[in-house]
Design an enzyme around this catalytic site. Structure first.
Site, PDB file in Angstrom:
ATOM      1  N   TYR A   1       0.836  -1.196   0.000  1.00 25.17           N
ATOM      2  CA  TYR A   1       0.000   0.000   0.000  1.00 25.17           C
ATOM      3  C   TYR A   1       0.872   1.247   0.000  1.00 25.17           C
ATOM      4  O   TYR A   1       0.676   2.170  -0.805  1.00 25.17           O
ATOM      5  CB  TYR A   1      -0.922  -0.006   1.218  1.00 25.17           C
ATOM      6  CG  TYR A   1      -1.953   1.102   1.214  1.00 25.17           C
ATOM      7  CD1 TYR A   1      -3.192   0.914   0.614  1.00 25.17           C
ATOM      8  CD2 TYR A   1      -1.684   2.337   1.799  1.00 25.17           C
ATOM      9  CE1 TYR A   1      -4.140   1.926   0.599  1.00 25.17           C
ATOM     10  CE2 TYR A   1      -2.618   3.351   1.789  1.00 25.17           C
ATOM     11  CZ  TYR A   1      -3.841   3.145   1.188  1.00 25.17           C
ATOM     12  OH  TYR A   1      -4.773   4.160   1.168  1.00 25.17           O
TER      13      TYR A   1
ATOM     14  N   THR B   1     -14.697   5.738   6.357  1.00 24.54           N
ATOM     15  CA  THR B   1     -15.298   5.029   5.236  1.00 24.54           C
ATOM     16  C   THR B   1     -15.572   3.585   5.655  1.00 24.54           C
ATOM     17  O   THR B   1     -15.059   3.122   6.668  1.00 24.54           O
ATOM     18  CB  THR B   1     -14.356   5.024   4.024  1.00 24.54           C
ATOM     19  OG1 THR B   1     -13.216   4.203   4.330  1.00 24.54           O
ATOM     20  CG2 THR B   1     -13.889   6.434   3.678  1.00 24.54           C
TER      21      THR B   1
END
Length: 254
Positions: free
Chosen positions: A160, A195
């Site tokens: 990531y 989120t």
């Protein structure tokens, strides 16, 4: 939909990863500002749900299910925008995944490849076809969704972090190449944002710990990221390209 902050009334926009979180907020704000928005995510049903929300509020939107790690699908997405809405002017390459939390020396190779395929290759595949379409339209603007982890390290998140760092180089290179042809390319770096990627997978205790990492003492909202993203897409940001803008509640300040 009366709170129009920007004027995108003659623009068509693609937003990937638009079925939830930051992508959904961006799609909704673009539509509220007049754009015809192509809502793209992995499943058609998820895309249609966001399209229904937009159209019920008076906006214009279309659904197109696509996997960003599939170059053919990314080309088809751009072709759809041109055929259905007459061109492409704006794009937000937002789709991404986190991957397992493991140290670099123990990271599964297949998981590495998947994170890189979606978070980095997927952005390249999008830009590969978005940019020519924008050139045909006379110019445009792209925002690539990076992260605070595009500028700092973070344990147990090697692919990531690597993808988000590389994304900045890709953004800056494209910005240099296409600035003379009126295509602007910028990146946004959110910190931890509220989120489903976080709320559906982390305990309240872990979320509280993440909030404490930010000097503002909280996690951000998708709307706060969308506000900056839409500004960068707008003509108000007409002299901004090749830049990386943080929305991080002070995370990277210390």
């Amino acid at each position: 939909m009366t709170d129009i902050r920007f004027d995108f009334s003659d623009k068509t926009a693609i937003v990937t990863g638009a079925a939830s979180g930051i992508g959904q907020a961006v799609a909704q704000e673009l539509a509220a500002s007049g754009a015809c928005v192509i809502v793209s995510d992995l499943t058609a049903a998820a895309c249609r749900a966001v399209v229904d929300q937009i159209t019920e509020a008076g906006g214009r939107a279309r659904a197109f299910a696509a996997d960003v790690s599939d170059e053919t699908a990314m080309r088809a997405l751009v072709d759809f925008a041109e055929a259905d809405c007459g061109g492409l002017h704006l794009a937000v390459n937002n789709a991404g995944i986190g991957g397992p939390s493991l140290p670099t020396g123990a990271y599964p190779v297949e998981d590495w490849r998947r994170v890189i395929d979606i978070n980095l290759n997927g952005v390249f595949y999008g830009m590969r076809w978005q940019i020519p379409a924008m050139l045909r339209a006379g110019g445009g603007a792209i925002v690539n969704m990076s992260s605070i982890l595009g500028s700092v390290g973070f344990a147990h998140a090697a692919p990531y972090v690597a993808a988000k760092h590389a994304l900045l180089g890709l953004t800056r290179t494209a910005a240099i190449e296409y600035a003379p042809q009126r295509v602007r390319v910028n990146a946004v770096g959110p910190a931890f944002i509220n989120t489903p990627l976080l709320s559906d997978n982390l305990s309240p205790e872990v979320l509280a710990g993440l909030a404490a990492l930010h000097p503002m003492g909280r996690i951000g909202t998708p709307q706060e990221v969308s506000a900056l993203t839409c500004f960068l897409l707008s003509e108000r940001a007409s002299f901004i390209t090749g830049s990386y803008h943080l929305v991080d509640g002070g995370y990277t300040a210390p």
